[in-house]
Design a protein around this motif. Structure first.
Motif, PDB file in Angstrom:
ATOM      1  N   LEU A   1       9.727  20.161  24.666  1.00 10.15           N
ATOM      2  CA  LEU A   1       8.265  20.210  24.583  1.00 10.15           C
ATOM      3  C   LEU A   1       7.731  20.910  25.820  1.00 10.15           C
ATOM      4  CD1 LEU A   1       5.889  19.307  22.788  1.00 10.15           C
ATOM      5  CD2 LEU A   1       5.664  17.305  24.274  1.00 10.15           C
ATOM      6  N   ASN A   2       7.080  22.030  25.612  1.00 13.84           N
ATOM      7  CA  ASN A   2       6.519  22.827  26.701  1.00 13.84           C
ATOM      8  C   ASN A   2       5.024  22.541  26.844  1.00 13.84           C
ATOM      9  OD1 ASN A   2       8.859  24.717  27.392  1.00 13.84           O
ATOM     10  ND2 ASN A   2       8.711  25.011  25.181  1.00 13.84           N
ATOM     11  N   PRO A   3       4.400  23.006  27.911  1.00 10.02           N
ATOM     12  CA  PRO A   3       2.937  22.951  27.970  1.00 10.02           C
ATOM     13  C   PRO A   3       2.315  23.661  26.766  1.00 10.02           C
ATOM     14  CG  PRO A   3       3.847  23.551  30.107  1.00 10.02           C
ATOM     15  CD  PRO A   3       4.992  23.577  29.141  1.00 10.02           C
ATOM     16  N   PHE A   4       1.070  23.361  26.476  1.00 11.48           N
ATOM     17  CA  PHE A   4       0.384  23.995  25.347  1.00 11.48           C
ATOM     18  C   PHE A   4       0.511  25.510  25.445  1.00 11.48           C
ATOM     19  CE2 PHE A   4      -2.942  20.877  23.571  1.00 11.48           C
ATOM     20  CZ  PHE A   4      -2.161  19.776  23.884  1.00 11.48           C
ATOM     21  N   ASP A   5       0.866  26.152  24.326  1.00  7.23           N
ATOM     22  CA  ASP A   5       0.752  27.608  24.285  1.00  7.23           C
ATOM     23  C   ASP A   5      -0.682  27.973  23.932  1.00  7.23           C
ATOM     24  OD1 ASP A   5       0.485  27.339  21.514  1.00  7.23           O
ATOM     25  OD2 ASP A   5       2.468  28.147  21.052  1.00  7.23           O
ATOM     26  N   PHE A   6      -0.964  29.267  23.825  1.00  3.92           N
ATOM     27  CA  PHE A   6      -2.354  29.678  23.615  1.00  3.92           C
ATOM     28  C   PHE A   6      -2.876  29.228  22.259  1.00  3.92           C
ATOM     29  CE2 PHE A   6      -5.557  33.229  22.809  1.00  3.92           C
ATOM     30  CZ  PHE A   6      -6.549  32.619  23.567  1.00  3.92           C
ATOM     31  N   ASP A   7      -2.032  29.253  21.236  1.00  2.94           N
ATOM     32  CA  ASP A   7      -2.450  28.741  19.926  1.00  2.94           C
ATOM     33  C   ASP A   7      -2.915  27.294  20.043  1.00  2.94           C
ATOM     34  OD1 ASP A   7      -2.100  30.958  18.336  1.00  2.94           O
ATOM     35  OD2 ASP A   7      -0.068  30.443  17.716  1.00  2.94           O
ATOM     36  N   GLU A   8      -2.100  26.472  20.694  1.00  6.24           N
ATOM     37  CA  GLU A   8      -2.424  25.048  20.805  1.00  6.24           C
ATOM     38  C   GLU A   8      -3.678  24.833  21.648  1.00  6.24           C
ATOM     39  OE1 GLU A   8       2.012  23.046  20.415  1.00  6.24           O
ATOM     40  OE2 GLU A   8       1.459  24.041  22.288  1.00  6.24           O
ATOM     41  N   PHE A   9      -3.876  25.664  22.662  1.00  5.27           N
ATOM     42  CA  PHE A   9      -5.103  25.597  23.449  1.00  5.27           C
ATOM     43  C   PHE A   9      -6.313  25.905  22.578  1.00  5.27           C
ATOM     44  CE2 PHE A   9      -8.303  27.742  26.129  1.00  5.27           C
ATOM     45  CZ  PHE A   9      -8.541  26.760  27.082  1.00  5.27           C
ATOM     46  N   LEU A  10      -6.216  26.939  21.747  1.00  3.11           N
ATOM     47  CA  LEU A  10      -7.325  27.277  20.848  1.00  3.11           C
ATOM     48  C   LEU A  10      -7.586  26.150  19.853  1.00  3.11           C
ATOM     49  CD1 LEU A  10      -6.699  31.072  20.078  1.00  3.11           C
ATOM     50  CD2 LEU A  10      -8.448  30.085  21.562  1.00  3.11           C
ATOM     51  N   TRP A  11      -6.530  25.547  19.329  1.00  6.86           N
ATOM     52  CA  TRP A  11      -6.718  24.419  18.412  1.00  6.86           C
ATOM     53  C   TRP A  11      -7.483  23.295  19.106  1.00  6.86           C
ATOM     54  CZ3 TRP A  11      -0.874  24.010  16.638  1.00  6.86           C
ATOM     55  CH2 TRP A  11      -0.559  25.157  15.899  1.00  6.86           C
ATOM     56  N   ALA A  12      -7.117  22.997  20.359  1.00 13.86           N
ATOM     57  CA  ALA A  12      -7.789  21.935  21.112  1.00 13.86           C
ATOM     58  C   ALA A  12      -9.250  22.283  21.364  1.00 13.86           C
ATOM     59  CB  ALA A  12      -7.067  21.689  22.431  1.00 13.86           C
ATOM     60  N   MET A  13      -9.544  23.580  21.474  1.00 12.63           N
ATOM     61  CA  MET A  13     -10.911  24.043  21.731  1.00 12.63           C
ATOM     62  C   MET A  13     -11.701  24.229  20.432  1.00 12.63           C
ATOM     63  SD  MET A  13     -11.367  24.594  25.108  1.00 12.63           S
ATOM     64  CE  MET A  13     -12.491  25.966  25.343  1.00 12.63           C
ATOM     65  N   ASN A  14     -11.149  23.748  19.314  1.00 15.06           N
ATOM     66  CA  ASN A  14     -11.776  23.914  17.988  1.00 15.06           C
ATOM     67  C   ASN A  14     -11.962  25.386  17.623  1.00 15.06           C
ATOM     68  OD1 ASN A  14     -12.071  21.155  17.254  1.00 15.06           O
ATOM     69  ND2 ASN A  14     -13.830  20.982  18.621  1.00 15.06           N
ATOM     70  N   GLU A  15     -10.967  26.192  17.970  1.00 16.18           N
ATOM     71  CA  GLU A  15     -11.001  27.631  17.678  1.00 16.18           C
ATOM     72  C   GLU A  15      -9.826  28.030  16.786  1.00 16.18           C
ATOM     73  OE1 GLU A  15     -13.233  29.790  18.311  1.00 16.18           O
ATOM     74  OE2 GLU A  15     -14.467  28.983  19.940  1.00 16.18           O
ATOM     75  N   LYS A  16      -9.454  27.151  15.851  1.00 23.82           N
ATOM     76  CA  LYS A  16      -8.311  27.456  14.984  1.00 23.82           C
ATOM     77  C   LYS A  16      -8.539  28.714  14.137  1.00 23.82           C
ATOM     78  CE  LYS A  16      -4.826  25.319  12.050  1.00 23.82           C
ATOM     79  NZ  LYS A  16      -4.611  26.512  11.219  1.00 23.82           N
ATOM     80  N   PRO A  17      -9.753  28.960  13.613  1.00 21.57           N
ATOM     81  CA  PRO A  17      -9.949  30.213  12.861  1.00 21.57           C
ATOM     82  C   PRO A  17      -9.633  31.456  13.694  1.00 21.57           C
ATOM     83  CG  PRO A  17     -11.742  28.699  12.391  1.00 21.57           C
ATOM     84  CD  PRO A  17     -10.946  28.088  13.522  1.00 21.57           C
ATOM     85  N   LEU A  18      -9.975  31.427  14.986  1.00 18.24           N
ATOM     86  CA  LEU A  18      -9.658  32.568  15.841  1.00 18.24           C
ATOM     87  C   LEU A  18      -8.144  32.677  16.046  1.00 18.24           C
ATOM     88  CD1 LEU A  18     -10.525  34.911  17.648  1.00 18.24           C
ATOM     89  CD2 LEU A  18     -10.792  33.258  19.536  1.00 18.24           C
TER      90      LEU A  18
END
Length: 453
Positions: A146-163
């Motif tokens: 398990l690594n730190p959040f990648d950019f996809d996971e960061f966007l998901w956390a920021m409610n930016e999944k469509p992006l």
């Protein structure tokens, strides 16, 4: 504070194997191992029992030491102690911080064979000698890093999944994002570089909309890492701390290769080899080794003493670089965000690309070739990745990658690389803060797409 993680899908695949193995989740401290395991147990099983060996009483340790000969008695005593009622074939038992009880890790061989329940272990520093001494690592154990959040996971956390989905789609179809969305993705990626991928730091940033709140969390994590080095580094603690403290200064250099002479005049790699291993096993660094031959089988041509020492999380690197103060002011973060401060941006950008590649499962290699007359580097390639090459019927070739922090750059090293090593070279990549574009075998990829390569 539950965020979507890609590793959850890997755990679902493991569960479908119906108890044929245990699963060890490895990773740095505070990367979210326990939260992931507990959330998986809560959502996917009727019952879930977590045993935290970092605070378990002596009575629990005694069970793993003295009751392994009889699993029926072991379960009776364990469940009675925790007042826990399991559901056979629908219960997950989590051995949290299993490095504190190596016997529990060895015992999973019998427990998996017993077949009544499923088992997840979480741990840090699970490979150092003191944590595997006198135990047999079970062959029935799988592992997940398990690594730190990648950019996809960061966007998901920021409610930016469509992006996030659009970025994936545009890369797949080899086309740039529309200008407005490209600028938005670039801004969010720069925020991600500054905040980093540690779950608590991301949560603080989202909750308070403050880089300073995230910085406070990151400083507490760095203090924890320092305590771990002092406590578990044993006789290597001094060398481990010396390397760890030197990382920002080493990465700020043009070449970025770790120079041991900065620690001690005449220092040799053999003296510090164990310390580098400790930091890598603790998942505090992502080592990137020089390959002497840019062809398939990079690891066979690895020069271990020529290593770049990237930090596993770029947000922690930035806080580490400003560790001389008690806190990094919010204004400093914003100055970095908008390019108003003279921090070596190449250091940050190269580190975040290494972090994305590591999260994608790549091993890290770089390549340099000195000029025979001047002995200075004639070719400097930041990363090498093996991947299928369309113009070679899908056979694997080496993709050289240059990372650029600015919009104006030259590609002299890539040009020379193709000329000298043409038959080994596939697609060439330039990662830069510019829109996606391609011409022949050379592809310009925006930094926010680096995790897709």
């Amino acid at each position: 504070m539950i965020y979507q993680r890609k590793a959850y899908e890997r755990l679902l695949q493991w569960k479908q194997q119906q108890g044929r193995t245990s699963m060890l989740i490895e990773g740095a401290r505070r990367v979210g191992k326990s939260v992931l395991a507990e959330e998986f147990g809560r959502r996917e099983y009727a019952r879930c029992l977590l045993i935290d060996f970092s605070e378990a009483p002596t009575e629990v340790f005694d069970l793993f030491l003295h009751q392994r000969h009889d699993t029926n008695s072991f379960f009776r005593y364990l469940f009675a102690f925790y007042a826990f009622q399991p559901v056979e074939r629908d219960t997950l038992i989590i051995f949290d911080e299993v490095q504190f009880c190596p016997q529990a890790r060895a015992f999973t061989k019998q427990l998996v064979k017993d077949g009544r329940y499923d088992y997840i272990e979480t741990g840090s520093l699970v490979s150092i000698q003191s944590n595997v001494k006198d135990i047999l690592i079970p062959s029935e154990e799988e592992s997940l890093e398990l690594n730190p959040f990648d950019f996809d996971e960061f966007l998901w956390a920021m409610n930016e999944k469509p992006l996030a989905d659009l970025i994936q789609d545009c890369y797949r179809h080899k086309k740039p994002l529309p200008d407005a969305l490209h600028r938005k993705a670039e801004r969010l990626f720069r925020e991600y570089m500054l905040v980093g991928g540690m779950p608590q730091a991301i949560h603080a940033y989202i909750t308070d909309n403050s880089f300073m709140s995230a910085d406070q969390v990151k400083r507490s994590i760095l203090r924890l890492y320092r305590r771990d080095i002092e406590k578990y580094g044993a006789i290597e603690a001094k060398n481990i701390a010396a390397i760890f403290d030197e990382i920002p200064a080493q990465l700020s250099r043009h070449e970025k290769r770790f120079r041991l002479s900065s620690l001690k005049k005449g220092a040799r790699y053999q003296t510090y080899q164990t310390a580098f291993f400790w930091l890598a096993d603790a998942r505090l660094i992502n080592p990137c080794y020089r390959s002497t031959d840019p062809s398939i089988g990079l690891g066979m041509n690895m020069e271990q003493s020529a290593v770049k020492c990237y930090m596993a999380d770029t947000g922690l690197l930035i806080t580490h670089a400003f560790s001389d103060g008690t806190i990094t002011a919010d204004s400093i973060y914003r100055d970095i965000l908008f390019g108003k401060i003279g921090l070596n941006e190449g250091m940050i950008v190269e580190n975040i690309v290494a972090q994305q590649f590591k999260a994608s499962g790549h091993k890290l290699f770089y390549f340099t070739k000195p000029d025979e007359e001047t002995r200075k580097s004639r070719i400097e390639i930041d990363f090498l990745l093996p991947e299928p090459y369309e113009n070679a019927a899908g056979h694997y070739r080496i993709s050289p990658i240059e990372v650029k922090s600015g919009k104006r750059y030259s590609t002299a090293s890539l040009d020379k690389m193709k000329t000298i090593y043409g038959k080994h070279i596939g697609t060439e990549y330039v990662l830069a803060p510019k829109p996606f574009a391609s011409q022949g075998d050379r592809v310009q990829v925006p930094l926010y797409m680096s995790g897709i390569l």
